[in-house]
Design an enzyme around this catalytic site. Structure first.
Site, PDB file in Angstrom:
ATOM      1  N   GLU A 130      32.574   1.830  29.868  1.00 30.03           N
ATOM      2  CA  GLU A 130      31.491   2.742  29.490  1.00 30.03           C
ATOM      3  C   GLU A 130      31.990   4.161  29.235  1.00 30.03           C
ATOM      4  O   GLU A 130      31.191   5.087  29.095  1.00 30.03           O
ATOM      5  CB  GLU A 130      30.403   2.748  30.568  1.00 30.03           C
ATOM      6  CG  GLU A 130      30.909   2.871  31.984  1.00 30.03           C
ATOM      7  CD  GLU A 130      29.850   2.539  33.020  1.00 30.03           C
ATOM      8  OE1 GLU A 130      28.663   2.726  32.751  1.00 30.03           O
ATOM      9  OE2 GLU A 130      30.239   2.083  34.119  1.00 30.03           O
TER      10      GLU A 130
ATOM     11  N   ARG B  70      22.232  -3.964  39.344  1.00 28.33           N
ATOM     12  CA  ARG B  70      22.490  -2.555  39.644  1.00 28.33           C
ATOM     13  C   ARG B  70      22.140  -2.313  41.104  1.00 28.33           C
ATOM     14  O   ARG B  70      20.966  -2.126  41.454  1.00 28.33           O
ATOM     15  CB  ARG B  70      21.646  -1.680  38.718  1.00 28.33           C
ATOM     16  CG  ARG B  70      22.029  -1.819  37.254  1.00 28.33           C
ATOM     17  CD  ARG B  70      20.910  -1.439  36.304  1.00 28.33           C
ATOM     18  NE  ARG B  70      19.857  -2.443  36.322  1.00 28.33           N
ATOM     19  CZ  ARG B  70      18.977  -2.627  35.330  1.00 28.33           C
ATOM     20  NH1 ARG B  70      19.052  -1.894  34.242  1.00 28.33           N
ATOM     21  NH2 ARG B  70      18.043  -3.548  35.433  1.00 28.33           N
TER      22      ARG B  70
ATOM     23  N   TYR C  74      28.709 -12.991  25.906  1.00 25.62           N
ATOM     24  CA  TYR C  74      27.306 -12.984  26.323  1.00 25.62           C
ATOM     25  C   TYR C  74      26.701 -11.607  26.133  1.00 25.62           C
ATOM     26  O   TYR C  74      27.404 -10.603  25.997  1.00 25.62           O
ATOM     27  CB  TYR C  74      27.163 -13.431  27.790  1.00 25.62           C
ATOM     28  CG  TYR C  74      27.710 -12.456  28.806  1.00 25.62           C
ATOM     29  CD1 TYR C  74      26.930 -11.413  29.310  1.00 25.62           C
ATOM     30  CD2 TYR C  74      29.025 -12.572  29.267  1.00 25.62           C
ATOM     31  CE1 TYR C  74      27.444 -10.525  30.251  1.00 25.62           C
ATOM     32  CE2 TYR C  74      29.541 -11.692  30.198  1.00 25.62           C
ATOM     33  CZ  TYR C  74      28.744 -10.667  30.683  1.00 25.62           C
ATOM     34  OH  TYR C  74      29.241  -9.765  31.596  1.00 25.62           O
TER      35      TYR C  74
ATOM     36  N   ASN D 216      24.864   1.945  27.286  1.00 19.39           N
ATOM     37  CA  ASN D 216      24.039   3.139  27.475  1.00 19.39           C
ATOM     38  C   ASN D 216      24.935   4.360  27.707  1.00 19.39           C
ATOM     39  O   ASN D 216      24.839   5.373  27.010  1.00 19.39           O
ATOM     40  CB  ASN D 216      23.101   2.958  28.675  1.00 19.39           C
ATOM     41  CG  ASN D 216      22.017   1.938  28.414  1.00 19.39           C
ATOM     42  OD1 ASN D 216      21.843   1.477  27.293  1.00 19.39           O
ATOM     43  ND2 ASN D 216      21.294   1.580  29.455  1.00 19.39           N
TER      44      ASN D 216
ATOM     45  N   GLY E 145       0.779  -1.228   0.000  1.00 22.48           N
ATOM     46  CA  GLY E 145       0.000   0.000   0.000  1.00 22.48           C
ATOM     47  C   GLY E 145       0.812   1.279   0.000  1.00 22.48           C
ATOM     48  O   GLY E 145       0.240   2.370  -0.008  1.00 22.48           O
TER      49      GLY E 145
ATOM     50  N   GLY F 124      29.033  -1.243  29.109  1.00 24.45           N
ATOM     51  CA  GLY F 124      27.832  -0.490  29.478  1.00 24.45           C
ATOM     52  C   GLY F 124      27.501   0.471  28.348  1.00 24.45           C
ATOM     53  O   GLY F 124      27.862   1.650  28.377  1.00 24.45           O
TER      54      GLY F 124
END
Length: 892
Positions: free
Chosen positions: A758, A574, A864, A781, A105, A779
């Site tokens: 990180e 955490r 992992y 993020n 479409g 890490g």
């Protein structure tokens, strides 16, 4: 000379099904069906290379294209015995798009091309049905004018409605041939008014106009949006398929329909589809008439009194059913088919792999593998990992779903109902009272975590897909709708308003986190079921994948959910998330606000038994599996008391004045907490914090080992390091505490010390850091934030523009930025392994549950991935697919 055009018919096909990149999906499958000698209307495909040329050369065509098109048209004329542009014996054509990937479409189609004022009369005579001929002509004028001449369809719809009303008609089928002739006159007048010249009568001009319109539609807004949402490259282009028209609207022995070789909702191995008698294809899609069931069994199940294709046209049905079986066997996948019956003759117009729900995809893949149609490896690749979200969360009953009062972003899947609350404390209080709530906030902060945990779901009026609310809710497996800007919240009045409806605290609200919708009142739910097919496919995936899949979890509930979904340990606990409830938050605030070591140790003494109990429980739940515990890593502002009531509470517990505490809190205020006093910096400045946490870990491990009889291996992770000296300083504290606990308990706990990578500097210094670190956990993020210089909480305001404009391929907080962040991960992995060949490497950011990011992790050979508990199955399947992709690549 470049070949731009490929012809096909039941006699011969110049292309085949493996030529999707050149002929597009539709074209390649038309050629393939033709090569199987199925009844395919003759035609030809103009290749995707012409589309590339078209955009690279100012929307012009290769100089030799026209001759090839003319030759292909002549071949269709020979096959059909009709002439294109022959007013007495007209050949009519359909012109359709066909990209490499299905884009239903999104692009344009023109049917009945070749009709004009002269040929419509010939069609009326040859068909013996004037009404059919003039209905087809008015359809062509409307479609061509909209697609090619850019005259909006509503102009024609308005004309038709006014005409029907003037004649007292309700349905299009009420109109006679004379009526359609009158409508056509008005249609043509509208076209002349809109474009300043008459509707084109030359079929050759019509054909090139339609070809240009289809190529142009590749870059229309809806196609661009669809490609962006489905990661389809713009440079692929579209092909154009031109075919002889066949008509499903030539009376009661004609029909048109769509079908699937299996049920696309359930996966059941039953022919599934609908058709309309005396109709063209757009009638089925438009839904202007109620379709009929194809099979008699489906008709009976639906309780319909309208005849099925099986009973209405038994010979056609028999041929069609045999064709569907042949195509499914040939393509070895469920097929989505379009067909037309013209006066009792079956024509196949399209086949493609059918879209299906996650539940159907599982069933089809497993059944086909068990039946020997495909291998288990192929079955694994047939299910989209992200689609498993449909199976892991409650969903709304589609039979009872009301209209939403507000819509936001589908931040976290699942559905939930509960009483409206506007604060985290209210959500926690309701949970203690055994009642369910929906937490409604303008935005959430880390201090709302206990309320998010207590609530059934979360709604925010601000924030994007990677906002605090979205990320935390996904991690908890809670449904969340973020960025619902149409909602207005009045905290003082304790009300929310949307769509003119005002709801107050305590009213019932339902949210659908998968659709981003907010509804008033309670809506019935459908509970998730982990079916046999789900377990079977997961077992096959586990046997193939190389990477382990761990969970990000810090509560017993999360750990149990993770283990039930197949987690192979905890990759990120955490510890700061353990401190937000009840007396814990007060003790943590005492520790932070204390201005002496003695004061901090007094607060830490209160926290030690809580931490020990938490860790012992996690070790026990994860018996036999690794548990990685990250030392405290909060930006301090997350724990500082904000209100006068909170300051008074902590002052009382510490035995100091509220004013002194307020002044101390002001001293600790940070302008940019994300880059502030957190992570390893806390342990360097206040080593007693690391001492308490290390003691709690080792004592918890001893306790769990005594309960289960199984030894516990603890993995202790130091966050936010810049280099090895920081890690060595904190590692010394951990080693000393391990020896102390061993002396006190008589039990030596095996353990490993590692760090989070990180920060870019840590990635670059990974070779040196690996001299002390036994594992790295990326890490991603924070690595994304520090590498791109982008705050996750603020990025929603501009990242969407970046992805739309192609400045970034995708949201870097959803899918890892392979060229930047990914390059740092590669560098750190290589340098870490060079120093310590057996170093364990994992990823624990939000990317650990994203299939595309998991593919990247496989490419750099990480050991992992770790993700939120509800994304464990997604990661397991994605890891298997990544392993298969890597194997296929290495073989090639």
């Amino acid at each position: 000379m470049t070949k731009w055009v490929y012809s096909f018919s039941a006699e011969r096909a110049e292309g085949h099904g493996e030529m999707k990149s050149l002929l597009g999906g539709k074209g390649a499958n038309l050629h393939e069906m033709a090569s199987l000698h199925l009844p395919v209307p003759p035609g030809f495909t103009i290749t995707t290379e012409v589309c590339t040329y078209f955009y690279a050369n100012g929307k012009t065509y290769p100089p030799d294209l026209a001759a090839q098109v003319n030759e292909a048209v002549a071949e269709v004329e020979r096959q059909t015995g009709r002439g294109f542009g022959d007013a007495g014996n007209p050949l009519l054509l359909s012109v359709r798009s066909g990209a490499r990937a299905s884009m239903p479409g999104m692009m344009d189609t023109v049917l009945n091309l070749g009709l004009n004022d002269a040929s419509v009369e010939s069609l009326a005579k040859s068909s013996g049905d004037e009404r059919f001929a003039y209905d087809s002509y008015r359809r062509f004028i409307q479609m061509y004018s909209n697609v090619v001449l850019d005259v909006d369809s509503h102009n024609f719809e308005d004309i038709l409605e006014e005409y029907k009303n003037s004649k007292g008609h309700t349905l299009d089928t009420d109109l006679t041939a004379a009526d359609w002739r009158s409508v056509i006159v008005e249609y043509k007048a509208k076209v002349a008014e809109a474009i300043g010249k008459p509707f084109p009568q030359d079929p050759r001009d019509q054909l090139w106009g339609a070809i240009g319109a289809v190529f142009s539609s590749w870059m229309n807004q809806r196609a661009n949006t669809y490609r962006r949402l489905n990661s389809i490259p713009a440079e692929w282009g579209t092909a154009v398929n031109v075919q002889a028209m066949v008509f499903g609207n030539m009376g009661e022995t004609s029909a048109t329909g769509v079908a699937f070789t299996r049920n696309p909702s359930t996966g059941a191995n039953d022919l599934y589809g609908e058709f309309l008698v005396n109709a063209q294809g757009e009638d089925v899609v438009a839904g202007i008439r109620t379709p009929q069931n194809i099979t008699e069994a489906a008709r009976k199940a639906a309780g319909s009194d309208r005849p099925s294709l099986e009973t209405l046209m038994p010979e056609v049905f028999k041929q069609f059913a045999a064709t569907t079986k042949l195509l499914e066997k040939h393509y070895r996948d469920m097929q989505d088919l379009e067909f037309t019956v013209e006066r009792g003759k079956l024509w196949m117009l399209q086949t493609r792999n059918g879209k299906r729900t996650a539940r159907a995809a599982l069933r089809v893949a497993v059944e086909m593998a068990n039946d020997g149609m495909i291998t288990r490896e192929e079955a694994i690749t047939r299910v989209e990992p992200s689609a498993l979200d449909q199976l892991l969360h409650p969903t709304l009953d589609p039979k009872a779903k009301p209209a939403p009062i507000a819509t936001g972003l589908p931040a976290s899947p699942g559905a939930a109902s509960g009483e409206i609350v506007f604060s985290a404390d209210e959500a926690a209080a309701l949970r203690q009272a055994g009642r369910k709530s929906i937490l409604v906030r303008v935005e959430t902060s880390p201090e709302d975590i206990h309320g998010m945990h207590a609530a059934e779901g979360v709604v925010t009026t601000r924030g994007g897909m990677t906002s605090h609310a979205a990320v935390v809710a996904r991690g908890m497996g809670k449904p969340c709708v973020s960025g619902a800007g149409a909602i207005r919240i009045d905290y003082a009045a304790q009300t929310m308003t949307a769509s003119g409806i005002t709801l107050k605290k305590g009213d019932i609200l339902t949210i659908d986190g998968g659709a981003g919708q907010v509804m008033q009142g309670a809506v019935p739910m459908v509970k998730p079921e982990m079916t046999g097919d789900f377990l079977t496919l997961m077992g096959w995936a586990d046997a193939i994948r190389r990477m382990k899949v761990r969970a990000n979890a810090e509560t017993a509930t999360d750990a149990r959910v993770a283990r039930s979904f197949g987690a192979e340990g905890i990759g990120l606990c955490r510890t700061e998330h353990m401190f937000f409830e009840g007396e814990r938050i007060v003790a943590v605030r005492e520790m932070i606000l204390a201005d002496t070591e003695q004061g901090r140790r007094a607060a830490l003494a209160k926290l030690l038994p809580m931490q020990r109990k938490d860790f012992a429980e996690l070790f026990e739940i994860m018996t036999g599996l690794p548990v990685t515990i990250r030392l405290l890593d909060p930006p301090l502002h997350e724990f500082l008391p904000q209100t006068d009531e909170e300051i008074d509470e902590v002052a009382k517990a510490m035995g100091v004045s509220a004013d002194k505490l307020r002044a101390r809190s002001a001293e600790l205020h940070e302008v940019n907490p994300m880059l502030g006093f957190r992570g390893v910096r806390l342990a360097i400045r206040y080593p007693e914090i690391a001492e308490m946490q290390a003691r709690a870990i080792f004592e918890g491990a001893v306790e769990a080992g005594r309960k289960t009889g199984a030894p516990v291996t603890a993995e202790i992770m130091v966050p936010l390091v810049l280099g090895r000296p920081e890690l060595d300083s904190v590692k010394a504290i951990i080693v000393a505490m391990a020896e102390t606990v061993a002396r006190e308990t008589g039990v030596t706990v095996p353990y490993h010390v590692g760090t989070m990578i990180e920060l870019p500097r840590a990635a670059l210094r990974a070779g040196d850091i690996a001299k002390s670190a036994e594992f790295f956990s990326f890490g991603t993020n924070d690595l994304t934030q520090t590498t791109l210089g982008v705050s996750r909480d603020d990025a929603a305001s501009f990242l969407g523009i970046y992805t739309v404009k192609g400045l970034l391929p995708s949201d870097p907080f959803v899918t890892i930025d392979a060229e930047g962040v990914g390059e740092l991960v590669k560098i750190a992995s290589e340098r870490g392994r060079a120093t310590r060949p057996d170093i364990k490497l994992g990823i624990c950011g939000e990317h650990g549950g994203d299939p595309a990011s998991i593919t990247f992790c496989e490419s750099v050979h990480l050991d992992y991935v770790s993700c939120s508990p509800f994304r464990i199955p997604i990661a397991r399947l994605a890891a298997a697919q990544a392993a298969l992709g890597r194997k296929a690549y290495s073989t090639a």
